[in-house]
Scaffold this motif. Structure first.
Motif, mmCIF file in Angstrom:
data_model
loop_
_atom_site.group_PDB
_atom_site.id
_atom_site.type_symbol
_atom_site.label_atom_id
_atom_site.label_comp_id
_atom_site.label_asym_id
_atom_site.label_seq_id
_atom_site.Cartn_x
_atom_site.Cartn_y
_atom_site.Cartn_z
ATOM 1 N N LEU A 112 0.832 -1.204 0.000
ATOM 2 C CA LEU A 112 0.000 0.000 0.000
ATOM 3 C C LEU A 112 0.870 1.259 0.000
ATOM 4 C CD1 LEU A 112 -2.897 1.077 0.151
ATOM 5 C CD2 LEU A 112 -2.694 1.023 2.638
ATOM 6 N N GLN A 113 1.906 1.270 0.822
ATOM 7 C CA GLN A 113 2.776 2.434 0.885
ATOM 8 C C GLN A 113 3.580 2.597 -0.402
ATOM 9 O OE1 GLN A 113 4.577 3.842 4.381
ATOM 10 N NE2 GLN A 113 3.744 2.236 5.682
ATOM 11 N N LYS A 114 4.018 1.493 -0.969
ATOM 12 C CA LYS A 114 4.745 1.566 -2.235
ATOM 13 C C LYS A 114 3.831 2.119 -3.335
ATOM 14 C CE LYS A 114 7.622 -1.203 -5.352
ATOM 15 N NZ LYS A 114 8.197 -2.546 -5.614
ATOM 16 N N GLY A 115 2.572 1.675 -3.348
ATOM 17 C CA GLY A 115 1.625 2.170 -4.335
ATOM 18 C C GLY A 115 1.314 3.641 -4.141
ATOM 19 N N PHE A 116 1.212 4.077 -2.878
ATOM 20 C CA PHE A 116 0.961 5.481 -2.581
ATOM 21 C C PHE A 116 2.096 6.344 -3.111
ATOM 22 C CE2 PHE A 116 1.540 9.148 0.258
ATOM 23 C CZ PHE A 116 0.309 9.757 0.137
ATOM 24 N N SER A 186 -6.562 14.425 -1.725
ATOM 25 C CA SER A 186 -7.881 13.787 -1.745
ATOM 26 C C SER A 186 -7.835 12.324 -1.356
ATOM 27 C CB SER A 186 -8.508 13.930 -3.138
ATOM 28 O OG SER A 186 -7.874 13.087 -4.087
ATOM 29 N N TRP A 187 -6.650 11.712 -1.414
ATOM 30 C CA TRP A 187 -6.518 10.303 -1.036
ATOM 31 C C TRP A 187 -6.423 10.140 0.478
ATOM 32 C CZ3 TRP A 187 -1.786 9.494 -4.757
ATOM 33 C CH2 TRP A 187 -2.224 9.555 -6.077
ATOM 34 N N MET A 188 -6.192 11.235 1.189
ATOM 35 C CA MET A 188 -5.909 11.169 2.615
ATOM 36 C C MET A 188 -7.113 11.636 3.424
ATOM 37 S SD MET A 188 -1.997 12.643 2.304
ATOM 38 C CE MET A 188 -1.516 12.325 4.008
ATOM 39 N N ASP A 189 -7.173 11.225 4.685
ATOM 40 C CA ASP A 189 -8.257 11.636 5.566
ATOM 41 C C ASP A 189 -8.225 13.137 5.781
ATOM 42 O OD1 ASP A 189 -9.031 9.018 5.829
ATOM 43 O OD2 ASP A 189 -8.000 8.703 7.740
ATOM 44 N N ASP A 190 -9.397 13.750 5.829
ATOM 45 C CA ASP A 190 -9.475 15.195 6.023
ATOM 46 C C ASP A 190 -8.970 15.627 7.396
ATOM 47 O OD1 ASP A 190 -10.545 15.518 3.509
ATOM 48 O OD2 ASP A 190 -12.627 15.509 4.202
ATOM 49 N N ASP A 191 -9.154 14.778 8.396
ATOM 50 C CA ASP A 191 -8.819 15.171 9.761
ATOM 51 C C ASP A 191 -7.511 14.571 10.275
ATOM 52 O OD1 ASP A 191 -9.705 12.594 9.802
ATOM 53 O OD2 ASP A 191 -11.050 12.808 11.513
ATOM 54 N N GLY A 192 -6.736 13.974 9.391
ATOM 55 C CA GLY A 192 -5.468 13.382 9.808
ATOM 56 C C GLY A 192 -4.292 14.050 9.122
ATOM 57 N N VAL A 193 -3.180 14.128 9.826
ATOM 58 C CA VAL A 193 -1.971 14.711 9.245
ATOM 59 C C VAL A 193 -1.212 13.670 8.438
ATOM 60 C CG1 VAL A 193 0.253 15.795 9.766
ATOM 61 C CG2 VAL A 193 -1.770 16.406 11.097
ATOM 62 N N PHE A 194 -1.201 12.418 8.920
ATOM 63 C CA PHE A 194 -0.375 11.385 8.332
ATOM 64 C C PHE A 194 -1.162 10.451 7.414
ATOM 65 C CE2 PHE A 194 1.769 12.029 12.603
ATOM 66 C CZ PHE A 194 2.732 12.884 12.096
ATOM 67 N N PHE A 195 -0.420 9.737 6.596
ATOM 68 C CA PHE A 195 -0.981 8.759 5.667
ATOM 69 C C PHE A 195 -1.836 7.725 6.407
ATOM 70 C CE2 PHE A 195 -0.156 4.521 3.702
ATOM 71 C CZ PHE A 195 -0.857 4.695 2.519
ATOM 72 N N GLY A 197 -3.250 8.233 9.356
ATOM 73 C CA GLY A 197 -4.065 8.893 10.364
ATOM 74 C C GLY A 197 -3.240 9.576 11.426
ATOM 75 N N ASP A 198 -2.966 8.879 12.522
ATOM 76 C CA ASP A 198 -2.223 9.492 13.626
ATOM 77 C C ASP A 198 -0.845 8.879 13.825
ATOM 78 O OD1 ASP A 198 -2.962 7.030 14.548
ATOM 79 O OD2 ASP A 198 -3.975 7.716 16.361
ATOM 80 N N THR A 199 -0.408 8.054 12.866
ATOM 81 C CA THR A 199 0.885 7.379 12.981
ATOM 82 C C THR A 199 1.745 7.678 11.767
ATOM 83 O OG1 THR A 199 -0.134 5.548 14.204
ATOM 84 C CG2 THR A 199 2.051 5.157 13.257
ATOM 85 N N ALA A 200 2.953 8.204 11.988
ATOM 86 C CA ALA A 200 3.863 8.492 10.879
ATOM 87 C C ALA A 200 4.461 7.194 10.344
ATOM 88 C CB ALA A 200 4.975 9.422 11.344
ATOM 89 N N SER A 201 4.706 7.171 9.046
ATOM 90 C CA SER A 201 5.307 6.004 8.405
ATOM 91 C C SER A 201 6.087 6.465 7.173
ATOM 92 C CB SER A 201 4.226 4.991 7.998
ATOM 93 O OG SER A 201 3.366 5.544 7.012
ATOM 94 N N LEU A 202 6.632 5.511 6.449
ATOM 95 C CA LEU A 202 7.487 5.850 5.312
ATOM 96 C C LEU A 202 6.755 6.694 4.272
ATOM 97 C CD1 LEU A 202 10.410 5.235 4.299
ATOM 98 C CD2 LEU A 202 9.374 3.525 2.807
ATOM 99 N N ALA A 203 5.466 6.460 4.069
ATOM 100 C CA ALA A 203 4.708 7.231 3.088
ATOM 101 C C ALA A 203 4.741 8.722 3.418
ATOM 102 C CB ALA A 203 3.263 6.736 3.032
ATOM 103 N N ASP A 204 4.650 9.058 4.690
ATOM 104 C CA ASP A 204 4.710 10.455 5.098
ATOM 105 C C ASP A 204 6.086 11.052 4.831
ATOM 106 O OD1 ASP A 204 2.021 10.594 6.375
ATOM 107 O OD2 ASP A 204 2.913 9.045 7.643
ATOM 108 N N PHE A 205 7.127 10.252 5.059
ATOM 109 C CA PHE A 205 8.475 10.741 4.830
ATOM 110 C C PHE A 205 8.720 10.974 3.337
ATOM 111 C CE2 PHE A 205 9.579 8.083 8.799
ATOM 112 C CZ PHE A 205 9.071 9.082 9.620
ATOM 113 N N ALA A 206 8.077 10.168 2.498
ATOM 114 C CA ALA A 206 8.226 10.344 1.057
ATOM 115 C C ALA A 206 7.653 11.687 0.614
ATOM 116 C CB ALA A 206 7.541 9.200 0.315
#
Length: 256
Positions: A112-116, A186-195, A197-206
């Motif tokens: 999922l993260q690779k596809g994002f 538009s792919w991300m939640d309106d009320d979340g900062v991170f991919f 939701g509330d947990t940072a991961s590699l997708a956010d760093f990308a």
């Protein structure tokens, strides 16, 4: 846990803090997120190929003529002897080798993260290139700047300056740039900062790595960067701010 610092290879620039590459920022964030000790080794762009061959880093791709194409990021882990290229492969290695640290790729999310990330690169990054590639020349150090211009112009078949929008086309090109990131938003939640939701991961760093590239090249005080900070309800500014604690102290780059 690592006992010796991991060696992290990055590209120096004239930007504040020297680090400016969106791709290498992904790994810089990753190492800091996991709390792993590392030291930066700065490598000018024309020296990347020779370095990778010397330390045994795999090529990132194969050129049309069949020759290997080498890029950063690359890490060299003196604790295991491993040399890893590519930010996704580096993340996988770090998760597997240092399992007691926060995970960059939570179980079940790798595809999922690779596809994002692929979606971001296909939908959002192309619209930025007309602005970013010509501006890159101004912040790269002399040897890297010369190599960057020569190789990119050979690949494009025209001058980098010809990419820059004219005064008549600039506004439309800028809005196209913005709309590409609107699609990602538009792919991300309106009320979340991170991919996630509330947990940072590699997708956010990308994505944050791309934003670091924009900020470094365009300039923190530029009208362009100030506009990007306002895009999509300030989503990208909020993301960079939320990840600031993982930027870490950037070792001083080489001096002219």
């Amino acid at each position: 846990m690592a006992t010796e610092p991991i060696v992290f290879y990055d590209i120096p620039s004239r930007a504040p803090g020297s680090a400016m590459s969106g791709n290498t920022w992904i790994t810089r964030y990753s190492l800091n997120f996991k709390g792993l000790a590392f030291k930066t080794m700065w490598v000018e762009i024309p020296d990347i190929g020779d370095l990778c061959k010397k330390i045994g880093a795999a090529p990132s791709a194969i050129n049309e003529d069949g020759s290997p194409y080498y890029t950063l990021p690359v890490i060299q882990d003196p604790n295991t002897g491993a040399v890893i290229a590519d930010s996704l492969k580096i993340a996988s290695y770090l998760d597997e080798t240092y399992p007691d640290t926060p995970r960059l790729l939570p179980p079940g999310t790798r595809a999922l993260q690779k596809g994002f990330r692929a979606g971001v690169e296909a939908s959002a990054v192309p619209g930025s290139l007309a602005f970013m590639l010509p501006a890159m020349v101004q912040i790269l150090r002399p040897r890297s700047a010369e190599y960057f211009v020569r190789t990119r112009e050979a690949s494009l078949g025209h001058k980098l300056s010809e990419l820059s929008p004219t005064s008549e086309t600039r506004e439309a090109a800028w809005r196209k740039f913005e709309s590409g990131f609107g699609k990602v938003s538009s792919w991300m939640d309106d009320d979340g900062v991170f991919f996630m939701g509330d947990t940072a991961s590699l997708a956010d760093f990308a994505v944050a790595g791309i934003m670091q590239w924009f900020r470094s090249v365009l300039g923190r005080e530029s009208a362009e960067w100030k506009d990007i900070e306002r895009w999509h309800g300030g989503r990208w500014a909020k993301l960079v701010s939320a990840l600031q604690k993982y930027e870490g102290p950037v070792e001083k780059g080489p001096q002219d």
